[in-house]
Design an enzyme around this catalytic site. Structure first.
Site: not given
Length: 485
Positions: A406, A323, A227
């Site tokens: 997170d 991501e 992340d």
């Protein structure tokens, strides 16, 4: 043009070395790069001249079959036309023999690729933003670059020099032993070389066909979710539940004080003025060079930190989940744009892609852009309807889990590795995972849009199209894994 494909067991890799050219070699390098720019501009003007001529003839009422024929922009056509024009064209006749033919071929190849991209974009066969017609390159702004594909291209046996066509032997700032050893062992073949001026110095990049050496990772059965953020550069959560945080070095923020001081010095000097033709003073050039050195140092530190991070991650885990961030859209936020650009989100994903695939034969999974990694509870799978950015702690209303935002997102990304059972997992691989249902419509925006106070009507005639999602959904349990891509 047919794309080059390496032989089985080999990959195409780049080796870049900084150069230390003398004054004569510096002038030759700039001359070759200038020749490439001049050839590019000639090709753009030569092709578009027929376009403008046809437009003028159409305005006169000339029939379609009698119009000036289109000029082709394929590389062989441009080379043939340029070789005929360079002897008589006053822009090239007096100096074209001073440079290698590869310099002009570089500009013509770039022009051909630019016209191909424009045509494919206009016909809807090119992804990404719409490409406009190729434009002329400015002598003041164009990046100095030249590519060599034929002639004498080698790494010398002493490990401190390289040889390029017409430029001769150039000393490198760093040893070339890493590439030289492979060439001497016949496990690498040099395909081309590109010289480029970047960050205040010259570089030579060799495109090499190298025998692929797969290095086994430390934990091949483990998966890690990454992340990315601004306050913390990356939060790593593996499939065993271990969470690690990588601090953001903030190289640009640390250099802001020095940048402000050097910028004030530059503003007090007599700089160039294109409107009046005023040349910059020597003191301005000296101050501007000092400011550029600060920028170059920040860029070098950032690149070094990102390479160390991605190399360590790729060498440890068998599966890496990242991501698909909309970095271009995130940069439109004027409050966070500087720190997002300093973090280098896109560069982290790019490096992980080729390092996992080429060096370790592992996989990189790219989660869908609409996957709610921060809104989903890593414990029970409940999905929140809203989670503002300023809320840094995730509190689940269903199971009562309280965890850092997170950390929760990284755990959810790591859990996605189990859903990817086929394919390589690399972005663009359509066989990454079987199609699954989308339980919460994550292909659409989840925030209810508000009508702008400035706008009086959404469309001509006063009709306003309804937004596809005007109502927020309530929290629900995520029953299935969301679609990856």
């Amino acid at each position: 043009m047919k794309k080059f494909r390496p032989q089985p067991g080999f990959v195409v890799q780049a080796y870049r070395f900084a150069l230390d050219p003398n004054a004569t070699q510096e002038r030759a390098l700039r001359s070759h790069c200038g020749a490439a720019r001049a050839a590019y501009n000639w090709a753009v003007g030569w092709v578009t001249a027929s376009w403008w001529q046809r437009r003028a003839e159409e305005s006169y009422g000339i029939a379609e079959d009698e119009l000036t024929p289109w000029r082709p922009w394929s590389l062989p056509s441009l080379r043939k036309a340029f070789n005929e024009a360079k002897h008589a064209d006053p822009r090239f006749a007096s100096w074209w023999e001073e440079n290698s033919k590869e310099a002009y071929s570089t500009g013509l190849a770039n022009a051909s690729a630019a016209f191909d991209n424009y045509a494919k974009s206009k016909n809807g066969r090119r992804k990404g933003r719409t490409m406009g017609t190729p434009r002329f390159k400015s002598k003041r702004k164009a990046r100095l670059s030249c590519r060599f594909t034929t002639g004498t291209i080698r790494v010398d046996g002493d490990g401190r020099h390289v040889t390029l066509p017409r430029l001769g032997t150039l000393r490198t700032h760093e040893p070339t032993a890493k590439l030289l050893t492979r060439v001497q062992a016949a496990t690498a073949r040099i395909l081309s070389a590109t010289v480029r001026h970047e960050r205040g110095r010259w570089f030579a990049s060799f495109q090499v066909e190298v025998k692929q050496d797969i290095t086994r990772v430390t934990r091949p059965d483990a998966a890690v979710g990454i992340d990315l953020g601004v306050k913390t550069l990356a939060v790593l959560a593996d499939s065993t539940g271990e969470i690690r945080a990588v601090a953001n070095p903030t190289h640009h923020d640390q250099a802001l004080k020095k940048l402000r001081r050097t910028s004030r010095t530059v503003s007090r000097r007599q700089g160039p003025d294109r409107r009046t033709g005023r040349k910059p003073s020597k003191r301005w050039e000296k101050a501007n060079a000092a400011r550029n050195r600060v920028h170059h140092r920040v860029a070098n530190l950032r690149a070094n930190a990102l390479h160390k991070l991605t190399t360590a991650v790729a060498a440890e885990y068998g599966t890496v989940v990242v991501e698909d961030l909309n970095v271009a859209g995130m940069l439109r936020n004027r409050r966070l744009a500087r720190r997002i650009a300093d973090a280098g989100f896109g560069e982290i994903r790019r490096q992980l892609d080729y390092k996992t695939r080429q060096r370790h034969a592992t996989r990189t999974i790219v989660a869908s852009r609409w996957y709610p990694s921060s809104k989903t509870c890593s414990g029970c799978g409940a999905v929140k309807a809203k989670l503002p950015l300023h809320v840094r702690t995730y509190a689940c209303d269903a199971c009562g889990l309280v965890i850092d935002r997170d950390d929760n997102a990284a755990l959810n990304l790591a859990a996605l590795a189990a859903a990817c059972t086929t394919g390589t997992g690399v972005a663009g691989d359509q066989d990454t995972a079987p199609a699954v249902s989308n339980p919460r419509g994550t292909d659409q925006k989840t925030r209810a849009t508000r009508r702008s106070r400035k706008a009086t009507a959404g469309r001509a005639g006063g009709a306003t199209l309804p937004h596809p999602r005007q109502t927020e959904t309530r929290d629900r349990t995520q029953a299935e894994a969301l679609t990856l891509r």
